[in-house]
Design a protein around this motif. Structure first.
Motif, mmCIF file in Angstrom:
data_model
loop_
_atom_site.group_PDB
_atom_site.id
_atom_site.type_symbol
_atom_site.label_atom_id
_atom_site.label_comp_id
_atom_site.label_asym_id
_atom_site.label_seq_id
_atom_site.Cartn_x
_atom_site.Cartn_y
_atom_site.Cartn_z
ATOM 1 N N GLY A 1 111.298 11.202 8.045
ATOM 2 C CA GLY A 1 110.406 11.581 6.960
ATOM 3 C C GLY A 1 110.083 13.055 6.870
ATOM 4 N N SER A 2 110.549 13.867 7.806
ATOM 5 C CA SER A 2 110.217 15.293 7.771
ATOM 6 C C SER A 2 111.097 16.077 6.807
ATOM 7 N N GLY A 3 112.271 15.538 6.499
ATOM 8 C CA GLY A 3 113.215 16.250 5.638
ATOM 9 C C GLY A 3 114.005 17.316 6.362
ATOM 10 N N GLN A 4 113.735 17.524 7.627
ATOM 11 C CA GLN A 4 114.406 18.553 8.424
ATOM 12 C C GLN A 4 114.994 17.937 9.691
ATOM 13 N N VAL A 5 116.097 18.479 10.116
ATOM 14 C CA VAL A 5 116.685 18.102 11.409
ATOM 15 C C VAL A 5 116.846 19.358 12.246
ATOM 16 N N GLN A 6 116.774 19.191 13.547
ATOM 17 C CA GLN A 6 116.884 20.324 14.466
ATOM 18 C C GLN A 6 118.094 20.152 15.358
ATOM 19 N N LYS A 7 118.641 21.263 15.722
ATOM 20 C CA LYS A 7 119.764 21.236 16.647
ATOM 21 C C LYS A 7 119.712 22.479 17.526
ATOM 22 N N MET A 8 120.368 22.372 18.679
ATOM 23 C CA MET A 8 120.394 23.465 19.631
ATOM 24 C C MET A 8 121.416 24.510 19.200
ATOM 25 N N VAL A 9 121.006 25.775 19.258
ATOM 26 C CA VAL A 9 121.887 26.878 18.887
ATOM 27 C C VAL A 9 121.893 27.892 20.028
ATOM 28 N N ARG A 10 123.102 28.275 20.434
ATOM 29 C CA ARG A 10 123.223 29.291 21.480
ATOM 30 C C ARG A 10 123.232 30.675 20.840
ATOM 31 N N THR A 11 122.337 31.531 21.280
ATOM 32 C CA THR A 11 122.257 32.894 20.771
ATOM 33 C C THR A 11 122.258 33.864 21.946
ATOM 34 N N MET A 12 122.258 35.152 21.601
ATOM 35 C CA MET A 12 122.231 36.161 22.650
ATOM 36 C C MET A 12 120.901 36.137 23.405
ATOM 37 N N LEU A 13 119.900 35.496 22.817
ATOM 38 C CA LEU A 13 118.610 35.374 23.495
ATOM 39 C C LEU A 13 118.502 34.095 24.298
ATOM 40 N N GLY A 14 119.540 33.270 24.230
ATOM 41 C CA GLY A 14 119.523 32.005 24.937
ATOM 42 C C GLY A 14 119.654 30.846 23.977
ATOM 43 N N THR A 15 119.412 29.670 24.450
ATOM 44 C CA THR A 15 119.499 28.457 23.642
ATOM 45 C C THR A 15 118.192 28.252 22.889
ATOM 46 N N MET A 16 118.306 28.085 21.554
ATOM 47 C CA MET A 16 117.131 27.917 20.718
ATOM 48 C C MET A 16 117.338 26.755 19.752
ATOM 49 N N MET A 17 116.247 26.371 19.133
ATOM 50 C CA MET A 17 116.282 25.275 18.176
ATOM 51 C C MET A 17 116.413 25.838 16.755
ATOM 52 N N SER A 18 117.261 25.224 15.945
ATOM 53 C CA SER A 18 117.440 25.627 14.547
ATOM 54 C C SER A 18 117.113 24.450 13.641
ATOM 55 N N SER A 19 116.410 24.724 12.531
ATOM 56 C CA SER A 19 116.051 23.679 11.559
ATOM 57 C C SER A 19 116.882 23.831 10.294
ATOM 58 N N SER A 20 117.244 22.700 9.711
ATOM 59 C CA SER A 20 117.988 22.700 8.453
ATOM 60 C C SER A 20 117.678 21.405 7.714
ATOM 61 N N PRO A 21 117.891 21.377 6.369
ATOM 62 C CA PRO A 21 117.630 20.144 5.629
ATOM 63 C C PRO A 21 118.460 18.975 6.170
ATOM 64 N N CYS A 22 117.846 17.846 6.205
ATOM 65 C CA CYS A 22 118.524 16.653 6.710
ATOM 66 C C CYS A 22 119.675 16.274 5.784
ATOM 67 N N PRO A 23 120.896 16.149 6.301
ATOM 68 C CA PRO A 23 122.033 15.809 5.440
ATOM 69 C C PRO A 23 121.995 14.369 4.939
ATOM 70 N N THR A 24 121.261 13.513 5.611
ATOM 71 C CA THR A 24 121.208 12.103 5.202
ATOM 72 C C THR A 24 120.370 11.924 3.937
ATOM 73 N N CYS A 25 119.220 12.603 3.893
ATOM 74 C CA CYS A 25 118.307 12.450 2.747
ATOM 75 C C CYS A 25 118.241 13.690 1.876
ATOM 76 N N GLN A 26 119.066 14.726 2.179
ATOM 77 C CA GLN A 26 119.071 15.995 1.440
ATOM 78 C C GLN A 26 117.695 16.658 1.422
ATOM 79 N N GLY A 27 116.947 16.455 2.493
ATOM 80 C CA GLY A 27 115.660 17.125 2.623
ATOM 81 C C GLY A 27 114.494 16.380 2.004
ATOM 82 N N HIS A 28 114.725 15.193 1.438
ATOM 83 C CA HIS A 28 113.653 14.455 0.781
ATOM 84 C C HIS A 28 112.760 13.707 1.774
ATOM 85 N N GLY A 29 113.282 13.388 2.922
ATOM 86 C CA GLY A 29 112.523 12.615 3.896
ATOM 87 C C GLY A 29 112.614 11.124 3.670
#
Length: 381
Positions: free
Chosen positions: A164-192
């Motif tokens: 229901g949040s409309g967002q999904v998170q995933k781990m992203v490796r960056t030069m600062l270390g491993t961080m969380m990235s948010s993006s619209p949920c592909p299943t509901c296109q961000g509607h929740g």
């Protein structure tokens, strides 16, 4: 935060050319000189949106959650604390930086966009006003699902992937270390939410493309290139969203008999020479029916006769009308027999001497006007 993409009617992935094209359309649609002074604020919103989205740096900052046009957002005023920075990082990395991710699910019910169409009317309709049939190609409510987007009419269910949040998170490796990235949920296109059984006609949108017949009321006295606004007659929004407005640019096609100048109508008639000399009553066909026009005796070529209140209705005061201006073209005969020529020459000798006199003056003056029969005599010779 103001949604500049929605104001211009483009997606968040729109190219620079798409943004520019949308801006040109919207700025013309809401320009106060065209749409009216009541759209001045809307016109300013369009300019503000384009100012941000046309600038790559400002657009990047806006996509990060900071509105460059809002001084309270921190843009251009220095970063005085971690509050604004937290908002920026949260847009990229989610709640790992202590801020809520995203701006919540996107509502399925969206307002419809405004539409711009054009129609052509005849001059008679512009003079008196009237109803004009018109067909508009737009979005309408899906009759299959009644605008719900669901085949069986059931309510959307909470998305199992984003909960229901409309967002999904995933781990992203960056030069600062491993961080969380948010993006619209592909299943509901961000509607929740998800529609488990989408309508087979509108595919869950709640609206379809339709051609709708309607009758447009044309005000009396309307001018060429005028714009008519029909509230809530534009595109129907997704999933039962309110319809936008419909704007119609009105063109007036040329008339075979009359031309228009302001609220006056002009027409041209050809009369025989004898009518111009002796005077005559001419019956002409007007928008008000047949009407008698008196040609005065001694009427000169290109002289005009004004007939009151047979012109265009005043759009501001429907009780007032302009005039009908009749331009008189005198038809000079080109073939005369000997008797006719002799009579004309005698008449010229008797009447054109006085008309043809010149006044001597030390200063240059315009040539004296020649009498009508002097012109006639010269034409024969």
């Amino acid at each position: 935060m103001t949604d500049y993409y929605e104001i211009l009617g483009v997606s968040r992935t729109a190219s620079e050319e798409e943004i520019k094209k949308a801006y040109r359309h919207k700025s013309r649609q809401y320009h106060p000189d065209i749409a009216g002074p009541e759209f001045e604020e809307k016109f300013k919103e369009v300019n503000s949106a384009y100012e941000v989205l046309s600038d790559p740096d400002k657009r990047q900052m806006y996509d990060a959650g900071v509105d460059p046009n809002n001084p309270q957002s921190g843009y251009g005023a220095g970063f005085s604390g971690m509050g604004d920075m937290g908002d920026i990082f949260s847009s990229f990395f989610g709640s790992a930086f202590g801020a809520a991710s995203g701006s919540g699910p996107i509502p399925r019910t969206q307002p419809g966009r405004d539409s711009l169409e054009s129609m052509t009317i005849d001059l008679r309709t512009a003079v008196f006003g009237g109803n004009q049939k018109f067909t508009v190609d737009t979005f309408g409510v899906c009759n299959q699902c009644g605008g719900s987007g669901s085949q069986d009419g059931s309510q959307p269910q909470t998305c199992p992937d984003c909960h229901g949040s409309g967002q999904v998170q995933k781990m992203v490796r960056t030069m600062l270390g491993t961080m969380m990235s948010s993006s619209p949920c592909p299943t509901c296109q961000g509607h929740g939410t998800v529609i488990e059984d989408p309508c087979t006609v509108c595919h869950g949108q709640g609206r379809v493309r339709v051609k709708r017949d309607m009758t447009v009321s044309i005000p009396a006295g309307i001018v060429d290139d005028a714009r008519i606004r029909l509230a809530h007659q534009g595109e129907v929004g997704e999933c039962g969203g309110p319809a936008g407005d419909l704007y119609i640019d009105v063109r007036i096609k040329p008339d075979r008999q009359f031309t228009r100048q302001g609220n006056d109508l002009h027409c041209w008639i050809r009369v025989p020479m004898s009518w111009a000399v002796l005077g005559h009553t001419v019956e002409i066909d007007t928008f008000d029916g047949m009407h008698n026009v008196d040609i005065p005796a001694g009427c000169q070529p290109e002289q005009t006769v004004t007939v009151k209140n047979l012109g265009v209705t005043d759009i501001r005061d429907n009780t007032e009308r302009g005039d009908l201006i009749v331009h008189v073209n005198v038809e000079i005969p080109t073939k005369l027999n000997d008797k006719e020529r002799s009579l004309i020459e005698q008449f010229c000798d008797m009447h054109d001497d006085e008309d043809g006199q010149l006044d001597c003056n030390a200063k240059p003056v315009a040539p004296a006007k020649k009498g009508f029969f002097t012109k006639l005599k010269e034409a024969f010779n």
